[in-house]
Enzyme design. Structure first.
Site, PDB file in Angstrom:
ATOM      1  N   ARG A 110       0.611 -10.205   4.766  1.00 33.01           N
ATOM      2  CA  ARG A 110       0.533  -8.813   5.259  1.00 33.01           C
ATOM      3  C   ARG A 110       0.259  -8.888   6.754  1.00 33.01           C
ATOM      4  O   ARG A 110      -0.754  -9.462   7.184  1.00 33.01           O
ATOM      5  CB  ARG A 110      -0.570  -8.035   4.548  1.00 33.01           C
ATOM      6  N   HIS A 137       7.909  -2.338   3.256  1.00 34.34           N
ATOM      7  CA  HIS A 137       6.941  -2.642   2.184  1.00 34.34           C
ATOM      8  C   HIS A 137       7.721  -2.827   0.865  1.00 34.34           C
ATOM      9  O   HIS A 137       7.663  -1.992  -0.035  1.00 34.34           O
ATOM     10  CB  HIS A 137       5.938  -1.500   2.076  1.00 34.34           C
ATOM     11  N   GLN A 140       6.065  -2.701  -2.786  1.00 29.98           N
ATOM     12  CA  GLN A 140       5.728  -1.351  -3.243  1.00 29.98           C
ATOM     13  C   GLN A 140       6.988  -0.651  -3.760  1.00 29.98           C
ATOM     14  O   GLN A 140       6.948   0.040  -4.788  1.00 29.98           O
ATOM     15  CB  GLN A 140       5.125  -0.550  -2.086  1.00 29.98           C
ATOM     16  N   ASP A 228       3.377   9.903   1.883  1.00 34.85           N
ATOM     17  CA  ASP A 228       2.626   8.726   2.341  1.00 34.85           C
ATOM     18  C   ASP A 228       1.621   9.185   3.402  1.00 34.85           C
ATOM     19  O   ASP A 228       1.729  10.311   3.939  1.00 34.85           O
ATOM     20  CB  ASP A 228       3.590   7.675   2.911  1.00 34.85           C
ATOM     21  N   CYS A 267       2.192   5.741  -2.512  1.00 37.11           N
ATOM     22  CA  CYS A 267       1.877   4.313  -2.660  1.00 37.11           C
ATOM     23  C   CYS A 267       0.379   4.036  -2.571  1.00 37.11           C
ATOM     24  O   CYS A 267      -0.064   2.956  -2.947  1.00 37.11           O
ATOM     25  CB  CYS A 267       2.652   3.497  -1.639  1.00 37.11           C
ATOM     26  N   ARG A 295       2.265  -2.298  -9.326  1.00 36.39           N
ATOM     27  CA  ARG A 295       2.246  -3.345  -8.293  1.00 36.39           C
ATOM     28  C   ARG A 295       2.021  -4.694  -8.953  1.00 36.39           C
ATOM     29  O   ARG A 295       2.655  -5.695  -8.606  1.00 36.39           O
ATOM     30  CB  ARG A 295       1.146  -3.068  -7.249  1.00 36.39           C
TER      31      ARG A 295
HETATM   32  N1   CP Z   1      -0.034   0.491  -1.288  1.00 36.27           N
HETATM   33  C1   CP Z   1      -0.632  -0.594  -0.778  1.00 36.27           C
HETATM   34  O1   CP Z   1       0.031  -1.519  -0.272  1.00 36.27           O
HETATM   35  O2   CP Z   1      -1.984  -0.602  -0.928  1.00 36.27           O
HETATM   36  P1   CP Z   1      -2.993  -1.573  -0.169  1.00 36.27           P
HETATM   37  O3   CP Z   1      -2.872  -1.285   1.306  1.00 36.27           O
HETATM   38  O4   CP Z   1      -4.348  -1.218  -0.717  1.00 36.27           O
HETATM   39  O5   CP Z   1      -2.617  -2.993  -0.476  1.00 36.27           O
END
Ligand code: CP
Length: 308
Positions: A110, A137, A140, A228, A267, A295
């Protein structure tokens, strides 16, 4: 395919492979019915495999779901804060990739810079998974498609509406329109339009993607409405985003313009009262908790594809 199987982005994968990953994820989920979360999957398919996760930004869902998913598949994880690595003190991404490839079987990253992901993939000799960048992403998106299909059947031919910032999650929905065959209607403020590059790419690959600034028009006839956060992790919290985005809030009035059997998706994390009201988040059309659960299952499908 030669080299490691990276799960980089939806536009880097063909539709058949993405569909195979999703069907694998659904099968893994079904096979776990009735088991405790710590119980291993039959045959422990990733026994002996080790996933390193590097987080340059905070996470709840990604961190926990990858960790639990690897355990259920019989493997193990190491969780690393980007600042704790020599990467935070100037060691190159390329050298970090070369070193980590000698220790672990796969890397999940990430990062606030998509270029870091690309450099890691270019130099790692093990699979790299995109756990969110400033641009996309994809994990997701896989969970979201899986969730839609659990509730409403095949997503191909359905209408998805995005209301809000044309951000990284919007880009993955745009790429997904080309790979999964849903029509995508984006309503975004003029200042926060989605990536032209992503929209052009999706249209060139046959996707039905429209971009505008009217959430009411975009939501008419929708099977799925997506919101979002207005301020993502890499955004300036002091910008004028709240004013720009106020009319894109998903509330009961906006949901009532979508199809009666439409679902609401987010998400997470959500900022209740900003991009979505409590009544929608907690209402009968909301599938946000199933998205969060999926997820775990979708990423197990991705891990199995990368590592087996
Ligand atoms: N939706 C998502 O990626 O959540 P986090 O940022 O908590 O990993």
């Amino acid at each position: 395919m030669t080299g490691p199987r990276h799960f980089a982005d939806i536009d880097a994968m063909d539709g058949d492979t993405l569909r195979d990953i999703l069907e694998g994820a659904k099968a893994l989920k079904k096979a776990r019915a009735g088991k405790g979360q710590a119980a291993p999957d039959a045959g422990a398919p990733l026994a002996g495999k080790l996933l390193a996760m590097i987080f340059e930004q905070p996470s709840t869902r990604t961190r926990i779901s990858f960790d639990v998913g690897m355990r259920q598949l019989g493997g193990e994880t190491i969780v690393l804060n980007g600042q704790d690595l020599q990467l935070g003190r100037g060691e190159s991404v390329a050298d970090t990739a070369r070193v980590m490839s000698r220790y672990v079987d796969a890397i999940m990253l990430r990062t606030k810079s998509h270029a870091v992901l690309e450099e890691l993939m270019a130099h790692a000799t093990v699979p790299v998974i995109n756990g969110l960048t400033d641009l996309t992403h994809p994990c997701q998106l896989m969970a979201d498609v899986m969730t839609f299909e659990e509730h409403r059947g095949p997503i191909t031919g359905k209408v998805v509406t995005w209301s809000g910032d044309g951000n990284n999650m919007a880009t993955s929905w745009i790429q997904g329109a080309a790979r999964f065959g849903y029509a995508l209607r984006l309503a975004c403020p003029p200042e926060l339009q989605p990536s032209d590059r992503a929209v052009d790419w999706a249209r060139r690959h046959g996707a039905d993607v429209s971009v505008g600034s009217d959430p009411e028009a975009a939501v008419d006839g929708a099977d799925c409405v997506v919101a979002d956060a207005w301020v993502s992790m890499h955004d300036d919290p002091n910008s004028d985003r709240h004013n720009m985005l106020a009319r894109f809030r998903v509330d009961e009035r906006l949901m009532s313009r979508a199809n009666a059997d439409s679902v609401f998706m987010h998400c997470l994390p959500a900022h209740r009262g900003e991009e979505v009201t409590d009544a929608v988040m907690d209402g009968p059309q909301s599938v946000v908790w199933d998205q969060a659960e999926n997820r775990l299952h979708a990423q197990k499908g991705i891990l199995a594809w990368c590592l087996r």
